[in-house]
Design an enzyme around this catalytic site. Structure first.
Site, short mmCIF file in Angstrom:
data_model
loop_
_atom_site.label_atom_id
_atom_site.label_comp_id
_atom_site.label_asym_id
_atom_site.label_seq_id
_atom_site.Cartn_x
_atom_site.Cartn_y
_atom_site.Cartn_z
NE ARG A 142 6.21 -8.75 -0.84
CZ ARG A 142 7.11 -7.88 -1.29
NH1 ARG A 142 8.40 -8.16 -1.21
NH2 ARG A 142 6.73 -6.75 -1.86
CG ASP A 174 -0.32 -7.46 -10.84
OD1 ASP A 174 -0.46 -7.95 -9.71
OD2 ASP A 174 0.51 -6.55 -11.09
CD GLU A 193 -7.25 2.73 -1.14
OE1 GLU A 193 -6.57 1.68 -1.08
OE2 GLU A 193 -6.94 3.77 -0.52
CG ASP A 238 -0.58 -3.92 -2.90
OD1 ASP A 238 -1.60 -3.33 -3.34
OD2 ASP A 238 0.56 -3.70 -3.34
CB CYS A 258 4.40 -4.52 2.88
SG CYS A 258 4.03 -3.58 1.39
#
Length: 340
Positions: free
Chosen positions: A69, A58, A131, A128, A186
């Site tokens: 969330r 990440d 790409e 998210d 989002c």
């Protein structure tokens, strides 16, 4: 110990898994790319299920807006602005000490993705942005690996198992990634946390089926809207003219020299990624930047603030330029203080 008394007792008595399936899970090695909303749910469910090794990649740090969330993090993590991968590893190890958790606080790029997927039995999409998904698709198709796509916008989500060589890939469904501004994000549509939970649960279930040797549900796109209470399944076909799995043109994987700037979903920030992976001496960088502004350390990261702007810096050379969505401004700030 009697199998009916152990950690996985209620799972092993399922005929779909059993003792042999549990053994297979313990021997499995999965890669989760992105451990925010989807990836966090996936990682916790699969850690609790006893998957032997969970590798997490990440690029981001934790922000207060994530907590609505992203279940692996809490307010202390957000206040400290630590790397998501670092906080995720701490949480997962406290959930199940039998699971090996490996993490990398790096962005996934054409320059490093093939090394990152090496040794994995399965790749799960917790990203998210398109790409990175197209980059995952190129890599997994090239190397004959299975990956599980998932996405959520607003109250709706989609899941698709992509098994290279035996079914459609992401580019059979969408030959080219959408143009910027042509799809919701989002930022514009929001995200329902229960939709995230449903999609991630479907991804984790698909992973359990694959890792235990059950039919993998490939070739089907599942669409859900928990707010409306709807669930649909579509059967897809492999395209011989697909640029990726049909013609084997790995357009996203071969762009190894592209320097990326990405507006972060749900954040007033731009990520700047150098064209090649770096190993930055963070102590030396901190000393240098202290001559130009204020610098604070937070775990593996540095937070730099000057009159022109604010950045969070990562050991692989990336930066999150905060309080802007102007990519040109972000590149200029990075070049001024970090270099090109």
């Amino acid at each position: 110990m009697n199998p009916s008394e152990g950690r996985y007792a209620r799972q092993q008595i399922l005929p779909e898994i059993g003792i042999e399936g549990q053994r297979k899970l313990a021997q499995s090695n999965i890669l989760i790319i992105g451990c925010g909303a989807l990836g966090g749910f996936q990682a916790e469910l699969l850690a609790r299920a006893g998957v032997g090794t969970i590798r997490i990649v990440d690029r981001d740090i934790i922000d207060i807006t994530n907590l609505q969330r992203q279940i692996l993090f809490d307010e202390k993590d957000a206040a400290a602005h630590i790397a998501k991968s670092e906080a995720a590893a701490h949480r997962l190890r406290s959930i199940n000490s039998e699971v090996v958790v490996e993490t990398r606080a790096v962005d996934v790029t054409p320059a490093n993705i093939e090394a990152l997927v090496t040794g994995s039995d399965l790749v799960l999409d917790g990203t998210d942005n398109f790409e990175t998904r197209y980059l995952i698709n190129d890599t997994c198709v090239k190397h004959g690996m299975t990956w599980i796509y998932g996405g959520v916008i607003g109250t709706t989500g989609m899941v698709m198992v992509i098994r290279a060589g035996s079914g459609p890939c992401l580019r059979c469904l969408m030959p080219n990634k959408p143009e910027p501004g042509s799809f919701e994000t989002c930022d514009t549509s929001g995200v329902l946390n229960t939709a995230v939970g449903v999609v991630a649960s479907l991804q984790a279930t698909a992973a359990l089926r694959i890792l235990t040797g059950t039919e993998d549900l490939g070739g089907r796109l599942i669409s859900v809207d928990p707010w409306q209470g709807t669930f649909q399944t579509f059967t897809l076909k492999k395209s011989d003219q697909c640029p990726c799995c049909g013609l084997r043109q790995f357009d996203y994987l071969t762009s190894a020299e592209i320097s990326w700037t990405t507006v972060m979903c749900g954040r007033n920030a731009v990520q700047v990624t150098p064209p090649r992976s770096l190993e930055v001496d963070m102590n030396a960088l901190r000393t240098r930047l202290q001559q130009a502004g204020s610098v604070t350390a937070s775990g593996l990261l540095l937070r730099f603030k000057a009159a022109e702007g604010e950045m969070v810096l990562f050991p692989d050379g990336r930066a999150l330029v905060l309080n802007t969505t102007d990519q040109a401004r972000a590149r200029n700030l990075y070049a001024r203080y970090i270099g090109t």
